[in-house]
Design a protein around this motif. Structure first.
Motif, PDB file in Angstrom:
ATOM      1  N   PRO A  28       0.283  -1.474  -0.272  1.00  0.00           N
ATOM      2  CA  PRO A  28       0.127  -0.203   0.430  1.00  0.00           C
ATOM      3  C   PRO A  28       0.748   1.015  -0.339  1.00  0.00           C
ATOM      4  O   PRO A  28       0.136   2.075  -0.928  1.00  0.00           O
ATOM      5  N   ALA A  29       2.011   1.523   0.728  1.00  0.00           N
ATOM      6  CA  ALA A  29       2.496   2.798   1.237  1.00  0.00           C
ATOM      7  C   ALA A  29       3.915   2.555  -0.528  1.00  0.00           C
ATOM      8  O   ALA A  29       3.312   3.480  -0.984  1.00  0.00           O
ATOM      9  N   VAL A  30       4.034   1.506  -1.112  1.00  0.00           N
ATOM     10  CA  VAL A  30       4.438   2.261  -2.616  1.00  0.00           C
ATOM     11  C   VAL A  30       3.732   2.260  -3.442  1.00  0.00           C
ATOM     12  O   VAL A  30       4.141   2.691  -3.994  1.00  0.00           O
ATOM     13  N   PHE A  31       1.812   1.578  -3.333  1.00  0.00           N
ATOM     14  CA  PHE A  31       1.035   2.486  -4.416  1.00  0.00           C
ATOM     15  C   PHE A  31       0.743   3.368  -4.291  1.00  0.00           C
ATOM     16  O   PHE A  31       0.926   4.870  -5.241  1.00  0.00           O
ATOM     17  N   VAL A 122      -0.876  -1.920  10.431  1.00  0.00           N
ATOM     18  CA  VAL A 122       0.576  -1.371  10.049  1.00  0.00           C
ATOM     19  C   VAL A 122       0.335  -1.176   8.933  1.00  0.00           C
ATOM     20  O   VAL A 122       1.202  -0.324   8.927  1.00  0.00           O
ATOM     21  N   ALA A 123      -0.539  -1.730   7.467  1.00  0.00           N
ATOM     22  CA  ALA A 123      -0.185  -0.936   6.600  1.00  0.00           C
ATOM     23  C   ALA A 123      -0.321   0.423   6.693  1.00  0.00           C
ATOM     24  O   ALA A 123       0.128   2.086   5.395  1.00  0.00           O
ATOM     25  N   ILE A 124      -1.773   0.896   6.881  1.00  0.00           N
ATOM     26  CA  ILE A 124      -2.147   1.863   7.351  1.00  0.00           C
ATOM     27  C   ILE A 124      -0.834   3.026   7.971  1.00  0.00           C
ATOM     28  O   ILE A 124      -0.165   4.041   7.962  1.00  0.00           O
ATOM     29  N   ILE A 125      -0.443   2.803   8.723  1.00  0.00           N
ATOM     30  CA  ILE A 125       0.680   3.073   9.915  1.00  0.00           C
ATOM     31  C   ILE A 125       1.859   3.351   9.028  1.00  0.00           C
ATOM     32  O   ILE A 125       2.771   4.134   9.430  1.00  0.00           O
ATOM     33  N   ILE A 126       2.168   2.443   7.974  1.00  0.00           N
ATOM     34  CA  ILE A 126       3.092   3.003   7.414  1.00  0.00           C
ATOM     35  C   ILE A 126       2.760   3.802   6.210  1.00  0.00           C
ATOM     36  O   ILE A 126       3.298   4.594   5.769  1.00  0.00           O
ATOM     37  N   MET A 127       1.460   3.531   5.538  1.00  0.00           N
ATOM     38  CA  MET A 127       1.444   4.072   4.180  1.00  0.00           C
ATOM     39  C   MET A 127       1.107   6.027   4.085  1.00  0.00           C
ATOM     40  O   MET A 127       1.182   6.619   3.515  1.00  0.00           O
ATOM     41  N   PRO A 129       2.507   7.859   6.699  1.00  0.00           N
ATOM     42  CA  PRO A 129       3.471   9.075   6.707  1.00  0.00           C
ATOM     43  C   PRO A 129       4.565   8.565   5.456  1.00  0.00           C
ATOM     44  O   PRO A 129       4.482  10.414   4.951  1.00  0.00           O
ATOM     45  N   THR A 130       4.140   7.992   4.061  1.00  0.00           N
ATOM     46  CA  THR A 130       4.873   8.093   3.106  1.00  0.00           C
ATOM     47  C   THR A 130       4.385   9.185   2.592  1.00  0.00           C
ATOM     48  O   THR A 130       4.970   9.768   1.735  1.00  0.00           O
ATOM     49  N   THR A 131       2.705   9.118   2.066  1.00  0.00           N
ATOM     50  CA  THR A 131       1.879   9.814   1.818  1.00  0.00           C
ATOM     51  C   THR A 131       2.621  11.619   1.732  1.00  0.00           C
ATOM     52  O   THR A 131       2.750  12.341   1.272  1.00  0.00           O
ATOM     53  N   HIS A 132       2.195  11.243   3.108  1.00  0.00           N
ATOM     54  CA  HIS A 132       2.446  13.135   4.097  1.00  0.00           C
ATOM     55  C   HIS A 132       4.366  13.267   3.814  1.00  0.00           C
ATOM     56  O   HIS A 132       4.256  14.676   3.475  1.00  0.00           O
ATOM     57  N   LEU A 133       5.094  12.553   3.991  1.00  0.00           N
ATOM     58  CA  LEU A 133       6.151  12.673   3.641  1.00  0.00           C
ATOM     59  C   LEU A 133       6.249  13.222   1.981  1.00  0.00           C
ATOM     60  O   LEU A 133       7.144  14.096   1.845  1.00  0.00           O
TER      61      LEU A 133
END
Length: 249
Positions: A28-31, A122-127, A129-133
């Motif tokens: 999810p974070a990659v997509f 877990v996917a949400i927790i990673i995704m 911050p990735t989007t905000h970054l």
């Protein structure tokens, strides 16, 4: 409860489970990152029409992990063990420990539900911050109601994989169909060009629980009810087939 704990233990002992967990946690974070990078210029310019979907789209495409999980939970039971182990199937052992086939199926569903829910969190927790970054102050607001919708979507998708695999007794067909449908070609989207009845297919209705698409057909609540109805009916059919089936067949 002991049956669910036993199923959790069996699932976590499977070699393929780690691939499922890895894909579910990070895909999810990659997509979301790829989508954010693609849309960033338009978002900053204020001309993006997909701002509300950025990030959430990762949760829509990133369900492959729970699909693998649901398929493995059932298909692993039908693998023939080595000759040193007697050459039998795990399903025979499972049914000797828990005599009720319905309890076995419900325990598998319960174990898959628990792991799918935790994996989505877990996917949400990673995704997020990735989007905000990547987007910084242009990142969309992540609403708890929509994240809960995504959580339900993951759980229902995993349970559909369980029911589908019970019917086929083979992991190849459900794995291929569900993964292609969720990542490459959505059959429900293609069929929606022909008839609006396709909007009531489980994946299409489930997406409406958390995606703010321009062609949204259902409210999040109705989309969830439709997808839950598919899971419920499929599990009833799977339970009937499982009850009547000769395990050795």
């Amino acid at each position: 409860m002991r049956a669910i704990n036993a199923e959790l233990s069996k699932l976590l002992s499977l070699p393929g489970i780690w691939l499922a967990l890895f894909i579910g946690a990070f895909a999810p974070a990659v997509f979301a990152a790829l989508d954010s990078l693609t849309q960033k210029a338009d978002i900053i310019a204020g001309i993006s029409t997909r701002l509300a979907e950025v990030g959430y789209i990762g949760l829509g495409f990133g369900v492959q992990g729970v699909i693998i999980l649901g398929v493995l939970a059932v298909s692993s039971e039908y693998l023939t063990e080595s000759s040193e182990s007697g050459g039998g199937q795990q399903m025979t052992t499972s049914l000797s420990v828990v005599s009720s086939r319905l309890y076995v199926l419900l325990a598998k569903g319960g174990a898959v539900t628990v792991i799918s829910a935790l994996l989505c969190m877990v996917a949400i927790i990673i995704m997020v911050p990735t989007t905000h970054l990547i987007l910084d102050e242009y990142a969309p607001a992540f609403e708890w109601s929509r994240l809960f919708g995504a959580l339900c979507y993951w759980i229902f998708t995993a349970l559909l994989a369980v029911g589908f695999t019970v019917l086929t007794k083979n992991g190849v067909i459900p794995l291929a169909v569900l993964m292609i449908n969720s990542s490459i070609v959505s059959f429900s989207v293609l069929l929606s060009k022909i008839t609006t009845l396709a909007m009531y297919l489980p994946d299409r209705a489930g997406i409406d629980m958390f995606m703010s698409m321009s062609d949204r057909f259902h409210t999040p609540f109705i989309g969830g009810l439709v997808m839950f109805a598919w899971v419920f009916v499929l599990f009833i059919i799977a339970a009937i087939v499982f009850y009547r089936r000769d395990v050795a067949a």
